[in-house]
Design a protein around this motif. Structure first.
Motif, PDB file in Angstrom:
ATOM      1  N   TRP A  76       0.801  -1.211   0.000  1.00 24.29           N
ATOM      2  CA  TRP A  76       0.000   0.000   0.000  1.00 24.29           C
ATOM      3  C   TRP A  76       0.838   1.267   0.000  1.00 24.29           C
ATOM      4  CZ3 TRP A  76      -4.528  -0.327  -1.784  1.00 24.29           C
ATOM      5  CH2 TRP A  76      -5.352  -1.440  -1.542  1.00 24.29           C
ATOM      6  N   LEU A  77       1.799   1.364   0.917  1.00 25.54           N
ATOM      7  CA  LEU A  77       2.575   2.607   1.001  1.00 25.54           C
ATOM      8  C   LEU A  77       3.381   2.882  -0.266  1.00 25.54           C
ATOM      9  CD1 LEU A  77       3.736   2.675   4.736  1.00 25.54           C
ATOM     10  CD2 LEU A  77       1.885   3.954   3.644  1.00 25.54           C
ATOM     11  N   PRO A  78       4.100   1.878  -0.846  1.00 25.06           N
ATOM     12  CA  PRO A  78       4.785   2.160  -2.117  1.00 25.06           C
ATOM     13  C   PRO A  78       3.825   2.517  -3.251  1.00 25.06           C
ATOM     14  CG  PRO A  78       5.699   0.192  -1.088  1.00 25.06           C
ATOM     15  CD  PRO A  78       4.469   0.534  -0.324  1.00 25.06           C
ATOM     16  N   ALA A  79       2.701   1.802  -3.336  1.00 22.96           N
ATOM     17  CA  ALA A  79       1.756   2.070  -4.420  1.00 22.96           C
ATOM     18  C   ALA A  79       1.078   3.424  -4.268  1.00 22.96           C
ATOM     19  CB  ALA A  79       0.703   0.961  -4.471  1.00 22.96           C
ATOM     20  N   LEU A  80       0.897   3.837  -3.017  1.00 21.99           N
ATOM     21  CA  LEU A  80       0.199   5.094  -2.758  1.00 21.99           C
ATOM     22  C   LEU A  80       1.149   6.282  -2.625  1.00 21.99           C
ATOM     23  CD1 LEU A  80      -2.439   3.912  -0.111  1.00 21.99           C
ATOM     24  CD2 LEU A  80      -2.823   4.438  -2.522  1.00 21.99           C
ATOM     25  N   ALA A  81       2.436   6.056  -2.838  1.00 23.11           N
ATOM     26  CA  ALA A  81       3.415   7.128  -2.635  1.00 23.11           C
ATOM     27  C   ALA A  81       3.061   8.415  -3.387  1.00 23.11           C
ATOM     28  CB  ALA A  81       4.814   6.642  -3.016  1.00 23.11           C
ATOM     29  N   PRO A  82       2.715   8.372  -4.693  1.00 27.39           N
ATOM     30  CA  PRO A  82       2.364   9.625  -5.377  1.00 27.39           C
ATOM     31  C   PRO A  82       1.180  10.342  -4.736  1.00 27.39           C
ATOM     32  CG  PRO A  82       2.754   7.869  -6.961  1.00 27.39           C
ATOM     33  CD  PRO A  82       2.709   7.222  -5.624  1.00 27.39           C
ATOM     34  N   SER A  83       0.159   9.564  -4.357  1.00 24.86           N
ATOM     35  CA  SER A  83      -1.003  10.164  -3.712  1.00 24.86           C
ATOM     36  C   SER A  83      -0.655  10.718  -2.343  1.00 24.86           C
ATOM     37  CB  SER A  83      -2.132   9.130  -3.589  1.00 24.86           C
ATOM     38  OG  SER A  83      -2.537   8.663  -4.855  1.00 24.86           O
ATOM     39  N   LEU A  84       0.213  10.027  -1.612  1.00 20.35           N
ATOM     40  CA  LEU A  84       0.611  10.489  -0.285  1.00 20.35           C
ATOM     41  C   LEU A  84       1.360  11.812  -0.363  1.00 20.35           C
ATOM     42  CD1 LEU A  84       1.773   7.135   1.368  1.00 20.35           C
ATOM     43  CD2 LEU A  84      -0.274   8.454   1.906  1.00 20.35           C
ATOM     44  N   PHE A  85       2.258  11.928  -1.336  1.00 19.01           N
ATOM     45  CA  PHE A  85       3.021  13.172  -1.457  1.00 19.01           C
ATOM     46  C   PHE A  85       2.137  14.314  -1.943  1.00 19.01           C
ATOM     47  CE2 PHE A  85       6.726  10.297  -1.414  1.00 19.01           C
ATOM     48  CZ  PHE A  85       7.504  10.967  -0.485  1.00 19.01           C
ATOM     49  N   ALA A  86       1.227  14.017  -2.877  1.00 20.83           N
ATOM     50  CA  ALA A  86       0.300  15.061  -3.330  1.00 20.83           C
ATOM     51  C   ALA A  86      -0.593  15.516  -2.182  1.00 20.83           C
ATOM     52  CB  ALA A  86      -0.540  14.539  -4.488  1.00 20.83           C
ATOM     53  N   GLY A  87      -1.080  14.559  -1.407  1.00 20.76           N
ATOM     54  CA  GLY A  87      -1.901  14.907  -0.256  1.00 20.76           C
ATOM     55  C   GLY A  87      -1.117  15.630   0.821  1.00 20.76           C
ATOM     56  N   ALA A  88       0.147  15.244   0.989  1.00 19.00           N
ATOM     57  CA  ALA A  88       0.981  15.907   1.999  1.00 19.00           C
ATOM     58  C   ALA A  88       1.188  17.374   1.657  1.00 19.00           C
ATOM     59  CB  ALA A  88       2.321  15.195   2.117  1.00 19.00           C
ATOM     60  N   LEU A 137      10.518  22.927   3.373  1.00 18.77           N
ATOM     61  CA  LEU A 137       9.816  21.647   3.466  1.00 18.77           C
ATOM     62  C   LEU A 137       9.594  21.038   2.083  1.00 18.77           C
ATOM     63  CD1 LEU A 137       7.113  22.387   6.208  1.00 18.77           C
ATOM     64  CD2 LEU A 137       9.084  20.875   6.402  1.00 18.77           C
ATOM     65  N   GLU A 138       9.240  21.888   1.119  1.00 18.71           N
ATOM     66  CA  GLU A 138       8.949  21.392  -0.226  1.00 18.71           C
ATOM     67  C   GLU A 138      10.218  20.933  -0.935  1.00 18.71           C
ATOM     68  OE1 GLU A 138       7.402  20.338  -3.859  1.00 18.71           O
ATOM     69  OE2 GLU A 138       6.375  20.655  -1.949  1.00 18.71           O
ATOM     70  N   TYR A 139      11.208  21.845  -1.036  1.00 23.75           N
ATOM     71  CA  TYR A 139      12.412  21.541  -1.815  1.00 23.75           C
ATOM     72  C   TYR A 139      13.417  20.699  -1.037  1.00 23.75           C
ATOM     73  CZ  TYR A 139      10.709  25.076  -5.076  1.00 23.75           C
ATOM     74  OH  TYR A 139       9.949  25.780  -5.972  1.00 23.75           O
ATOM     75  N   GLY A 140      13.467  20.888   0.271  1.00 19.33           N
ATOM     76  CA  GLY A 140      14.475  20.185   1.053  1.00 19.33           C
ATOM     77  C   GLY A 140      14.025  18.859   1.615  1.00 19.33           C
ATOM     78  N   VAL A 141      12.704  18.681   1.791  1.00 18.04           N
ATOM     79  CA  VAL A 141      12.204  17.465   2.434  1.00 18.04           C
ATOM     80  C   VAL A 141      11.325  16.656   1.476  1.00 18.04           C
ATOM     81  CG1 VAL A 141      10.895  16.517   4.374  1.00 18.04           C
ATOM     82  CG2 VAL A 141      12.318  18.553   4.709  1.00 18.04           C
ATOM     83  N   LEU A 142      10.183  17.224   1.075  1.00 10.35           N
ATOM     84  CA  LEU A 142       9.213  16.454   0.304  1.00 10.35           C
ATOM     85  C   LEU A 142       9.755  16.003  -1.044  1.00 10.35           C
ATOM     86  CD1 LEU A 142       5.873  18.360   1.029  1.00 10.35           C
ATOM     87  CD2 LEU A 142       6.610  16.148   1.912  1.00 10.35           C
ATOM     88  N   GLN A 143      10.389  16.911  -1.798  1.00 12.31           N
ATOM     89  CA  GLN A 143      10.891  16.520  -3.111  1.00 12.31           C
ATOM     90  C   GLN A 143      12.006  15.482  -3.003  1.00 12.31           C
ATOM     91  OE1 GLN A 143      11.835  19.640  -5.867  1.00 12.31           O
ATOM     92  NE2 GLN A 143       9.820  20.601  -5.733  1.00 12.31           N
ATOM     93  N   GLY A 144      12.863  15.631  -1.989  1.00 14.20           N
ATOM     94  CA  GLY A 144      13.919  14.644  -1.797  1.00 14.20           C
ATOM     95  C   GLY A 144      13.360  13.272  -1.459  1.00 14.20           C
ATOM     96  N   LEU A 145      12.388  13.227  -0.555  1.00  8.00           N
ATOM     97  CA  LEU A 145      11.766  11.951  -0.200  1.00  8.00           C
ATOM     98  C   LEU A 145      11.019  11.354  -1.388  1.00  8.00           C
ATOM     99  CD1 LEU A 145      10.344  12.729   3.363  1.00  8.00           C
ATOM    100  CD2 LEU A 145      12.231  11.188   2.800  1.00  8.00           C
ATOM    101  N   GLU A 146      10.348  12.213  -2.149  1.00  6.56           N
ATOM    102  CA  GLU A 146       9.593  11.714  -3.295  1.00  6.56           C
ATOM    103  C   GLU A 146      10.519  11.099  -4.343  1.00  6.56           C
ATOM    104  OE1 GLU A 146       5.855  13.200  -6.047  1.00  6.56           O
ATOM    105  OE2 GLU A 146       7.207  14.682  -5.167  1.00  6.56           O
ATOM    106  N   ARG A 147      11.638  11.751  -4.601  1.00  2.00           N
ATOM    107  CA  ARG A 147      12.599  11.179  -5.563  1.00  2.00           C
ATOM    108  C   ARG A 147      13.142   9.852  -5.048  1.00  2.00           C
ATOM    109  NH1 ARG A 147      14.287  16.662  -6.142  1.00  2.00           N
ATOM    110  NH2 ARG A 147      15.892  16.319  -4.565  1.00  2.00           N
ATOM    111  N   ARG A 148      13.398   9.783  -3.763  1.00  2.00           N
ATOM    112  CA  ARG A 148      13.967   8.558  -3.190  1.00  2.00           C
ATOM    113  C   ARG A 148      12.958   7.405  -3.257  1.00  2.00           C
ATOM    114  NH1 ARG A 148      18.126   7.440   0.378  1.00  2.00           N
ATOM    115  NH2 ARG A 148      17.836   5.610   1.690  1.00  2.00           N
ATOM    116  N   VAL A 149      11.697   7.708  -2.951  1.00  2.00           N
ATOM    117  CA  VAL A 149      10.671   6.672  -2.929  1.00  2.00           C
ATOM    118  C   VAL A 149      10.299   6.223  -4.332  1.00  2.00           C
ATOM    119  CG1 VAL A 149       8.243   6.243  -2.366  1.00  2.00           C
ATOM    120  CG2 VAL A 149       9.728   7.366  -0.699  1.00  2.00           C
TER     121      VAL A 149
END
Length: 273
Positions: A187-199, A252-264
């Motif tokens: 669930w978490l890997p499959a929902l990663a795009p939705s989780l980041f958009a929602g975050a 938060l956007e450039y330093g945290v969320l985008q980095g985590l999103e690229r990694r995931v």
């Protein structure tokens, strides 16, 4: 079983061949926008020649004064902590309910009115209600942020759940994965795009609400400082605190969320090669 376990050779090759970021050049468009925005603001301030529209130098001076004040980090830290606690609560609740809505028609119909109401009610209403209900206690800002962010997160996770490949669900059922394994590996890997958009959406709503809560019912935080600047009719200070708030969101956007999103999402890009 993950994609990296199925095709390790292709994943490694894709990661090696992936284009590397071009250092600071990727921030050039954003920097150009900020420069143009500052120039347009300064031009407007000169043309209007009003104390209600301070120029860039006046705002910069207020920024320096605020940052050099020893209480700045304390006030900012208080606000960030409140937002983090509220968002964490919203995230946990939204993941459980969003997945349930996507997997069960009854759960979807049951929670759908709550999601629609949550998306409709303005953040100002949540701020006022939480101030009335909880006073100046920590529960006040945490509850207000959670109530504001949760509906958007639920909707994103619900939509993401509906788009999960049925074959993956069938595989999890055949191999009798536990609920914990399904959540962590499927669930978490499959929902990663939705989780980041929602975050992103949830955090933006949470930031807006926390300012209102701190303005109306708290004696600390960035919103409280904004209220003090407004009471003193110091427009430059109001804009300076607003800019600092925006800087935190950018970090938060450039330093945290985008980095985590690229990694995931690395394995997704690799599999599609």
């Amino acid at each position: 079983m993950t994609a990296t376990e199925v095709r390790p050779t292709r994943v490694s090759a894709a990661l090696t061949a992936a284009p590397k970021p071009q250092g600071g050049l990727r921030f050039l468009p954003a920097l150009l926008f900020l420069v143009l925005l500052a120039g347009a603001w300064q031009l407007m301030a000169v043309l209007l020649d009003s104390v209600l529209v301070p120029g860039v130098p006046a705002i910069a001076a207020e920024l320096v004064d605020i940052v050099s004040d020893g209480a700045f980090l304390d006030q900012l830290g208080i606000t960030v902590l409140r937002v983090a606690l509220g968002f964490a609560l919203a995230f946990v609740v939204a993941v459980a309910i969003g997945i349930a809505m996507g997997r069960s028609a009854f759960a979807r119909r049951f929670f759908e009115p709550a999601v629609l109401l949550g998306l409709t009610i303005p953040g100002l209403v949540w701020a006022l209600l939480c101030v009335i209900w909880f006073g100046i206690d920590l529960v006040n800002p945490v509850a207000a942020v959670a109530l504001s962010a949760a509906p958007a997160l639920m909707l994103q996770i619900y939509q993401g759940t509906r788009s999960v490949d049925p074959d993956l669900l069938e595989m999890a059922h055949v191999y009798r994965f536990s609920r914990t394994t399904r959540l962590r590996k499927l669930w978490l890997p499959a929902l990663a795009p939705s989780l980041f958009a929602g975050a992103r959406l949830g955090l933006s709503l949470g930031w807006k609400v926390i300012v209102l809560v701190e303005v109306f019912g708290m004696s600390s935080g960035v919103g409280y400082q904004l209220n003090n600047a407004f009471a003193a009719q110091n427009v430059a200070a109001v804009l300076a605190w607003t800019l600092l708030f925006a800087v935190v969101m950018a970090i938060l956007e450039y330093g945290v969320l985008q980095g985590l999103e690229r990694r995931v999402s690395r394995w997704r890009k690799a599999v599609s090669v």
